[in-house]
Design a protein around this motif. Structure first.
Motif: not given
Length: 72
Positions: A4-6, A9
């Motif tokens: 996922t994006s998080s 990151n």
């Protein structure tokens, strides 16, 4: 499994911090030639006078600095 994006990151931040710290520490490398003299400072105090020729490490800015001058 797709990240996922998080999650991506977080992984990126975990990678950037050590790389940035390593690059900062590596910026403390300096060399003194045989016709030069150097003085190393850490927190404004002299920690090395008349540093011998060669490759050395001193804490990088803003903690330390090195002044290298030609002697001849």
């Amino acid at each position: 499994m797709v990240a996922t994006s998080s999650t991506a990151n977080r992984r990126l931040r975990r990678l950037i911090a050590p790389v940035a710290l390593t690059l900062w520490a590596a910026s403390g490398l300096y060399s003194v030639q045989s016709d030069e003299s150097a003085v190393a400072f850490v927190l404004g105090r002299i920690v090395g006078r008349d540093v011998l020729p060669g490759i050395h490490w001193n804490a990088p800015r803003p903690i330390g600095r090195v002044v290298v001058e030609k002697t001849t």
